[in-house]
Design a protein around this motif. Structure first.
Motif, PDB file in Angstrom:
ATOM      1  N   GLU A  41       0.829  -1.230   0.074  1.00 45.91           N
ATOM      2  CA  GLU A  41      -0.066   0.010  -0.051  1.00 45.91           C
ATOM      3  C   GLU A  41       0.940   1.133   0.011  1.00 45.91           C
ATOM      4  N   LEU A  42       0.648   1.941  -1.060  1.00 47.89           N
ATOM      5  CA  LEU A  42       1.563   3.122  -1.098  1.00 47.89           C
ATOM      6  C   LEU A  42       1.244   4.473  -0.161  1.00 47.89           C
ATOM      7  N   GLY A  43       0.035   4.513   0.426  1.00 45.23           N
ATOM      8  CA  GLY A  43      -0.111   5.321   1.786  1.00 45.23           C
ATOM      9  C   GLY A  43       0.399   4.996   2.749  1.00 45.23           C
ATOM     10  N   THR A  44       0.992   3.649   3.066  1.00 45.52           N
ATOM     11  CA  THR A  44       1.695   3.527   4.489  1.00 45.52           C
ATOM     12  C   THR A  44       2.663   4.431   4.754  1.00 45.52           C
ATOM     13  N   LYS A  45       2.499   4.566   6.155  1.00 43.86           N
ATOM     14  CA  LYS A  45       3.330   5.438   6.934  1.00 43.86           C
ATOM     15  C   LYS A  45       4.198   4.594   7.998  1.00 43.86           C
ATOM     16  N   VAL A  46       5.516   5.017   8.237  1.00 42.97           N
ATOM     17  CA  VAL A  46       6.370   4.637   9.262  1.00 42.97           C
ATOM     18  C   VAL A  46       6.851   5.483  10.263  1.00 42.97           C
ATOM     19  N   THR A  47       7.239   5.053  11.199  1.00 45.41           N
ATOM     20  CA  THR A  47       7.976   5.759  12.228  1.00 45.41           C
ATOM     21  C   THR A  47       9.685   5.350  12.431  1.00 45.41           C
ATOM     22  N   PRO A  48      10.300   6.367  12.797  1.00 48.06           N
ATOM     23  CA  PRO A  48      11.831   5.868  12.726  1.00 48.06           C
ATOM     24  C   PRO A  48      11.974   4.468  13.673  1.00 48.06           C
ATOM     25  N   ASP A  49      11.214   4.152  14.553  1.00 47.53           N
ATOM     26  CA  ASP A  49      11.490   2.876  15.160  1.00 47.53           C
ATOM     27  C   ASP A  49      11.037   1.578  14.259  1.00 47.53           C
ATOM     28  N   ASP A  50      10.217   1.813  13.057  1.00 48.62           N
ATOM     29  CA  ASP A  50       9.518   0.715  12.486  1.00 48.62           C
ATOM     30  C   ASP A  50      10.961  -0.086  11.551  1.00 48.62           C
ATOM     31  N   LYS A  51      10.886  -1.196  11.382  1.00 49.86           N
ATOM     32  CA  LYS A  51      12.141  -1.955  10.810  1.00 49.86           C
ATOM     33  C   LYS A  51      11.534  -2.190   9.420  1.00 49.86           C
ATOM     34  N   VAL A  52      12.238  -1.388   8.393  1.00 50.49           N
ATOM     35  CA  VAL A  52      11.905  -1.578   7.020  1.00 50.49           C
ATOM     36  C   VAL A  52      12.967  -2.263   6.295  1.00 50.49           C
ATOM     37  N   GLU A  53      12.570  -3.148   5.281  1.00 51.07           N
ATOM     38  CA  GLU A  53      13.567  -4.092   4.508  1.00 51.07           C
ATOM     39  C   GLU A  53      12.976  -3.866   3.053  1.00 51.07           C
ATOM     40  N   VAL A  54      14.101  -3.661   2.381  1.00 48.52           N
ATOM     41  CA  VAL A  54      13.824  -3.809   1.060  1.00 48.52           C
ATOM     42  C   VAL A  54      14.604  -4.861   0.188  1.00 48.52           C
ATOM     43  N   GLU A  55      13.797  -5.632  -0.280  1.00 46.12           N
ATOM     44  CA  GLU A  55      14.324  -6.982  -1.070  1.00 46.12           C
ATOM     45  C   GLU A  55      15.228  -7.769  -0.089  1.00 46.12           C
ATOM     46  N   GLY A  56      14.721  -7.963   1.169  1.00 47.44           N
ATOM     47  CA  GLY A  56      15.393  -8.576   2.293  1.00 47.44           C
ATOM     48  C   GLY A  56      16.498  -7.943   2.931  1.00 47.44           C
ATOM     49  N   VAL A  57      16.923  -6.754   2.415  1.00 46.82           N
ATOM     50  CA  VAL A  57      17.912  -5.954   3.105  1.00 46.82           C
ATOM     51  C   VAL A  57      17.547  -4.881   4.037  1.00 46.82           C
ATOM     52  N   PRO A  58      17.787  -4.966   5.349  1.00 44.28           N
ATOM     53  CA  PRO A  58      17.230  -3.794   6.323  1.00 44.28           C
ATOM     54  C   PRO A  58      17.815  -2.290   5.734  1.00 44.28           C
ATOM     55  N   LEU A  59      16.971  -1.331   6.055  1.00 47.26           N
ATOM     56  CA  LEU A  59      17.127  -0.069   5.751  1.00 47.26           C
ATOM     57  C   LEU A  59      18.165   0.356   6.862  1.00 47.26           C
ATOM     58  N   THR A  60      19.217   1.269   6.238  1.00 45.89           N
ATOM     59  CA  THR A  60      19.973   2.131   7.055  1.00 45.89           C
ATOM     60  C   THR A  60      19.966   3.403   6.816  1.00 45.89           C
ATOM     61  N   LYS A  61      19.790   4.452   7.417  1.00 40.83           N
ATOM     62  CA  LYS A  61      19.567   5.737   6.809  1.00 40.83           C
ATOM     63  C   LYS A  61      21.223   6.642   6.772  1.00 40.83           C
ATOM     64  N   GLU A  62      21.530   6.854   5.721  1.00 36.55           N
ATOM     65  CA  GLU A  62      22.858   7.579   5.413  1.00 36.55           C
ATOM     66  C   GLU A  62      22.656   8.921   5.441  1.00 36.55           C
ATOM     67  N   GLU A  63      23.747   9.833   5.904  1.00 35.51           N
ATOM     68  CA  GLU A  63      23.786  11.351   5.709  1.00 35.51           C
ATOM     69  C   GLU A  63      23.737  11.476   4.546  1.00 35.51           C
ATOM     70  N   PRO A  64      23.027  12.448   4.205  1.00 35.45           N
ATOM     71  CA  PRO A  64      22.800  12.826   2.730  1.00 35.45           C
ATOM     72  C   PRO A  64      24.085  13.623   2.322  1.00 35.45           C
ATOM     73  N   VAL A  65      24.440  13.242   1.075  1.00 39.06           N
ATOM     74  CA  VAL A  65      25.576  13.960   0.601  1.00 39.06           C
ATOM     75  C   VAL A  65      25.402  14.635  -0.855  1.00 39.06           C
ATOM     76  N   TYR A  66      25.817  15.683  -1.423  1.00 37.83           N
ATOM     77  CA  TYR A  66      25.584  16.241  -2.811  1.00 37.83           C
ATOM     78  C   TYR A  66      26.837  16.704  -3.205  1.00 37.83           C
ATOM     79  N   PHE A  67      26.835  16.230  -4.705  1.00 34.53           N
ATOM     80  CA  PHE A  67      28.165  16.735  -5.545  1.00 34.53           C
ATOM     81  C   PHE A  67      27.595  17.060  -6.636  1.00 34.53           C
ATOM     82  N   LEU A  68      28.689  17.935  -7.175  1.00 31.30           N
ATOM     83  CA  LEU A  68      28.642  18.710  -8.417  1.00 31.30           C
ATOM     84  C   LEU A  68      29.812  17.910  -9.143  1.00 31.30           C
TER      85      LEU A  68
END
Length: 247
Positions: A41-68
């Motif tokens: 369901e695309l409307g699903t919302k999650v909290t920072p405590d929820d464990k999200v997996e994409v294709e079986g791999v746990p999601l880890t939040k990276e610090e955003p980086v931006y390059f030119l």
């Protein structure tokens, strides 16, 4: 509590795995699980405590980086290439650990400004189909287009069933001996091979092409193959440009 809830596709995009649009596709295809349960369901919302997996791999939040990157000719706008050709992520600093990807693309034979990030939400903002961020190109054409022919580019020109349009076109110089012209174009769109297709439709193939400006960003002081981090102020300005253009 509601303030800490985020849409699932946004959380996936912010992790650096992919763009929000592709994250939505992965959710729909059943490739995403929240707390061990597959979610479609695309409307699903999650909290920072929820464990999200994409294709079986746990999601880890990276610090955003931006390059030119000042992309050279002969480089693929991708993170990998099955033919072992050089790709834009080869130019990242050696200590880059984040999963960085290009925002949009430049053709193999096109040089110039290319932005890279691991922030899928940011990338999605800049690539929004309604955005009107100026992208300025310099094209060297085989043959010298007439003024009235160039005017067709701002009115819109058909190519493979698509209407391609420049917002501004200006001839910078001509070389009558070599029968070439240097022409500056400003686009808001970013369709595949757009500039080359527009000139091909006019009968003037592009010999060289460079994107020299993206919004307010330019290549001043940089050489082909060089890369730098965007400043926080530049990132903020780009967000503002994208948000302003889609309202």
């Amino acid at each position: 509590m509601s303030n800490s809830l985020e849409r699932l596709q946004k959380v996936i995009a912010q992790s650096g795995i992919t763009s929000r649009r592709k994250a939505e596709k992965m959710i729909s295809e059943g490739k995403v699980a929240v707390n061990g349960k597959v979610v479609t369901e695309l409307g699903t919302k999650v909290t920072p405590d929820d464990k999200v997996e994409v294709e079986g791999v746990p999601l880890t939040k990276e610090e955003p980086v931006y390059f030119l990157l000042y992309k050279p000719r002969g480089v693929i706008s991708s993170v990998k290439d099955d033919k072992n050709r050089k790709v834009v992520t080869d130019y990242l600093p050696e200590d880059t650990e984040e999963r960085v990807f290009p925002i949009g693309r430049l053709d193999y034979d096109t040089s110039g400004i290319l932005l890279l990030t691991n922030d899928g939400d940011f990338a999605n903002q800049l690539m929004h189909p309604k955005h009107e961020i100026d992208k300025v190109y310099i094209a060297k054409t085989k043959g010298i287009p007439l003024k009235e022919e160039l005017a067709k580019l701002t009115k819109g020109i058909k190519s493979d069933g698509e209407l391609l349009r420049a917002t501004h076109v200006k001839t910078k110089s001509v070389d009558k001996k070599k029968n070439t012209a240097i022409i500056q174009l400003t686009l808001h769109e970013g369709k595949n091979r757009q500039v080359r297709r527009m000139f091909e439709a006019l009968g003037y193939p592009v010999d060289k092409l460079k994107r020299e400006r993206y919004g307010f960003l330019d290549l001043h002081g940089m050489n082909a193959g060089e890369i730098r981090e965007l400043t926080p102020h530049e990132v903020k300005q780009l967000r503002h440009l994208a948000e302003k253009s889609v309202k």
